[in-house]
Design an enzyme around this catalytic site. Structure first.
Site, PDB file in Angstrom:
ATOM      1  N   SER A 161      36.226  36.802  29.769  1.00  0.00           N
ATOM      2  CA  SER A 161      35.345  36.665  31.101  1.00  0.00           C
ATOM      3  C   SER A 161      34.060  36.573  30.536  1.00  0.00           C
ATOM      4  O   SER A 161      33.861  37.095  29.782  1.00  0.00           O
ATOM      5  CB  SER A 161      36.264  38.618  31.271  1.00  0.00           C
ATOM      6  OG  SER A 161      35.228  39.158  32.052  1.00  0.00           O
TER       7      SER A 161
ATOM      8  N   LYS B 214      37.425  32.998  32.388  1.00  0.00           N
ATOM      9  CA  LYS B 214      37.466  33.868  33.915  1.00  0.00           C
ATOM     10  C   LYS B 214      35.496  33.856  34.372  1.00  0.00           C
ATOM     11  O   LYS B 214      35.406  35.190  33.026  1.00  0.00           O
ATOM     12  CB  LYS B 214      38.279  35.358  33.859  1.00  0.00           C
ATOM     13  CG  LYS B 214      37.354  36.574  35.194  1.00  0.00           C
ATOM     14  CD  LYS B 214      38.749  37.443  35.319  1.00  0.00           C
ATOM     15  CE  LYS B 214      37.481  38.518  34.842  1.00  0.00           C
ATOM     16  NZ  LYS B 214      39.118  39.568  35.036  1.00  0.00           N
TER      17      LYS B 214
ATOM     18  N   LYS C 200      33.086  36.322  36.534  1.00  0.00           N
ATOM     19  CA  LYS C 200      33.212  36.943  36.919  1.00  0.00           C
ATOM     20  C   LYS C 200      31.674  36.839  38.072  1.00  0.00           C
ATOM     21  O   LYS C 200      30.750  36.162  38.086  1.00  0.00           O
ATOM     22  CB  LYS C 200      32.133  38.192  36.239  1.00  0.00           C
ATOM     23  CG  LYS C 200      33.021  39.382  35.232  1.00  0.00           C
ATOM     24  CD  LYS C 200      34.036  39.936  35.747  1.00  0.00           C
ATOM     25  CE  LYS C 200      34.338  40.885  35.281  1.00  0.00           C
ATOM     26  NZ  LYS C 200      35.273  41.411  35.666  1.00  0.00           N
TER      27      LYS C 200
ATOM     28  N   ASP D 277      36.418  36.518  39.442  1.00  0.00           N
ATOM     29  CA  ASP D 277      36.718  37.945  39.351  1.00  0.00           C
ATOM     30  C   ASP D 277      35.674  38.755  40.408  1.00  0.00           C
ATOM     31  O   ASP D 277      34.458  38.330  39.186  1.00  0.00           O
ATOM     32  CB  ASP D 277      36.906  38.714  38.468  1.00  0.00           C
ATOM     33  CG  ASP D 277      36.990  40.390  37.698  1.00  0.00           C
ATOM     34  OD1 ASP D 277      37.160  40.784  39.835  1.00  0.00           O
ATOM     35  OD2 ASP D 277      37.802  41.077  37.035  1.00  0.00           O
TER      36      ASP D 277
ATOM     37  N   GLU E  47      39.880  37.457  41.686  1.00  0.00           N
ATOM     38  CA  GLU E  47      40.821  38.618  41.722  1.00  0.00           C
ATOM     39  C   GLU E  47      39.432  39.317  42.870  1.00  0.00           C
ATOM     40  O   GLU E  47      39.208  39.967  42.664  1.00  0.00           O
ATOM     41  CB  GLU E  47      40.750  38.405  40.270  1.00  0.00           C
ATOM     42  CG  GLU E  47      40.827  40.140  39.439  1.00  0.00           C
ATOM     43  CD  GLU E  47      40.700  40.338  37.822  1.00  0.00           C
ATOM     44  OE1 GLU E  47      40.819  39.084  37.422  1.00  0.00           O
ATOM     45  OE2 GLU E  47      41.100  41.141  37.387  1.00  0.00           O
TER      46      GLU E  47
ATOM     47  N   ASP F  85      43.232  43.525  41.267  1.00  0.00           N
ATOM     48  CA  ASP F  85      43.503  44.706  39.746  1.00  0.00           C
ATOM     49  C   ASP F  85      43.276  45.663  40.285  1.00  0.00           C
ATOM     50  O   ASP F  85      43.647  46.103  40.163  1.00  0.00           O
ATOM     51  CB  ASP F  85      42.245  43.645  39.186  1.00  0.00           C
ATOM     52  CG  ASP F  85      41.501  44.620  37.680  1.00  0.00           C
ATOM     53  OD1 ASP F  85      42.399  45.460  37.160  1.00  0.00           O
ATOM     54  OD2 ASP F  85      40.485  44.568  37.205  1.00  0.00           O
TER      55      ASP F  85
ATOM     56  N   LYS G  13      46.988  46.315  34.021  1.00  0.00           N
ATOM     57  CA  LYS G  13      46.909  46.792  33.138  1.00  0.00           C
ATOM     58  C   LYS G  13      46.912  48.169  33.282  1.00  0.00           C
ATOM     59  O   LYS G  13      46.880  49.170  33.688  1.00  0.00           O
ATOM     60  CB  LYS G  13      44.676  47.529  33.120  1.00  0.00           C
ATOM     61  CG  LYS G  13      44.030  45.928  33.492  1.00  0.00           C
ATOM     62  CD  LYS G  13      42.695  46.482  33.379  1.00  0.00           C
ATOM     63  CE  LYS G  13      42.092  45.435  34.099  1.00  0.00           C
ATOM     64  NZ  LYS G  13      39.898  45.849  34.827  1.00  0.00           N
TER      65      LYS G  13
ATOM     66  N   GLY H   5      41.892  43.821  30.846  1.00  0.00           N
ATOM     67  CA  GLY H   5      41.443  44.013  29.619  1.00  0.00           C
ATOM     68  C   GLY H   5      39.670  44.829  30.351  1.00  0.00           C
ATOM     69  O   GLY H   5      39.326  45.030  31.342  1.00  0.00           O
TER      70      GLY H   5
END
Ligand code: NPQ
Ligand code: MG
Length: 368
Positions: free
Chosen positions: A135, A161, A163, A189, A214, A239, A263, A291
């Protein structure tokens, strides 16, 4: 099984580099670890709540408080403590899933260590190593982002990924695609930073062939996500919204997502997370392990979970060194883009006394 000792321990881990998301910037992780002992074994759990209630409503001081006052006494009072008995015994407390998950993990670890069984084996893992994604935080500039991504790809990460947030979305995705090509496994995300009014803008991501987007909208907004998914070709993955197997089943029934991030902390424990795995695996819903900047304790548990057969996409199961120069356990390292699943009893890892002492900021004994 009966608890003979309970300890709440706070550790502070400076991050290798600041990690910025749409909800804030972190420079260090303030983590609550839980240690329990029984006559036969010791068990460790980790609470994934952040220092402030920004990712979710939970935060680490709140988790410590609810554990001390409500959750630990309820479990200490059980006549025959068993991992499967923890969640039902804690059901009288609403919410506080991350605190509950930490306690269930500590009990599971002690129970499995006493029996010589690994967490991965107990959960039903079928793999000896898991593919690692990474990430990548929101950066100040595109060159800085491209350097960071290049470094992670050189290290062997198999999926990137990014952000994103309003003002940092189409351009970084375009720049990463342009530099690293269409074959790169790439996803984004948003951590709930958008509204349904951004649907046309987010459809601008469609040409980039992302694996998924996400959590674009707020946690509670399943109908909004369903409407957004109808307007995007990019698969929506949830998520924050997936707080239970029931929430996931509802989201799938509504068309609010096509992919699920698992998660355990967010769902109240690894046993609930395994039930979500089972549901998604049975329905052919793509699934991956998220994570929360875990120490080696929580990371070991995530890697065990991610080794189940229904995890079809690389997770945010990065190497310890992605976040920390010094971890409380032996670090998880990347080998050929994968992390090895611990084989030893329970979590299969233990805090290293020296590192633990160096990182600890407080220890509190709670009477069992
Ligand atoms: C996510 N994790 O998937 C989370 C967000 C996240 C690896 O992107 C402290 C507490 C810091 C919780 C940083 C990753 C956190 C945190 C990020 C959660 O949405
Ligand atoms: Mg997320």
């Amino acid at each position: 099984m009966k608890l003979t000792e309970i300890e709440l321990r706070r550790v502070a881990l400076p991050l290798v580099t600041p990690f910025r998301t749409s909800f804030g910037e972190e420079t260090a992780r303030d983590v609550l670890l839980l240690r329990v002992a029984t006559a036969d074994a010791e068990g460790w759990g980790e609470c994934v709540a952040g220092a402030e209630p920004r990712y979710s409503s939970e935060y680490v001081d709140g988790a410590a408080d609810v554990l001390r006052r409500f959750l630990l006494p309820a479990v200490a009072d059980l006549p025959d403590l068993h991992p499967e008995a923890v969640a039902p015994a804690l059901g009288f407390v609403r919410g506080h899933r991350m605190a509950k998950a930490a306690l269930e993990l500590a009990v599971l670890d002690a129970w499995l260590r006493a029996r010589g069984v690994s967490l991965a084996g107990h959960l039903g893992a079928t793999r000896e190593r898991v593919p690692a994604g990474v990430s990548v935080g929101i950066m100040g500039s595109l060159p800085a982002l491209l350097d960071a991504v290049a470094g992670y790809l050189d290290a062997g990460y198999l999926r990137i990924k990014l952000k994103i947030e309003p003002g940092w979305d189409l351009e970084p995705v375009a720049a990463v695609r342009e530099r690293f090509g269409d074959e790169l496994a790439l996803q984004v995300d948003a951590n709930a930073a958008y509204t349904l009014g951004d649907a046309d803008h987010l459809a601008g991501l469609d040409p980039f062939g992302l694996l998924l987007i996400e959590q674009p909208l707020p946690e509670e907004d399943l109908l909004g996500h369903a409407e957004l998914q109808r307007r995007l070709r990019t698969p929506v993955c949830l998520d924050e919204s997936i707080t239970s197997v029931k929430a996931a089943a509802d989201a799938l029934a509504l068309g609010a997502c096509r992919i699920v991030n698992v998660k355990a902390g967010r769902m109240g424990g690894y046993l609930e997370a395994r039930r979500l795995h089972d549901l998604c695996h049975a329905r052919g819903v793509p699934l991956w392990c998220g994570g929360m900047l875990e120490t080696g304790i929580g990371r070991a548990a995530n890697v065990a979970l991610a080794a189940l057969p229904g995890f079809t996409l690389p997770g945010d199961t990065s190497a310890s060194g992605r976040y920390y120069h010094l971890d409380v356990t032996e670090p998880f390292v990347l080998r050929d883009g994968h992390l090895e699943v611990p084989k030893g009893p329970g979590l299969g890892v233990e805090p290293l006394p020296e590192a633990l002492a160096e990182l600890t900021t407080s220890v509190e004994r709670v009477p069992p």
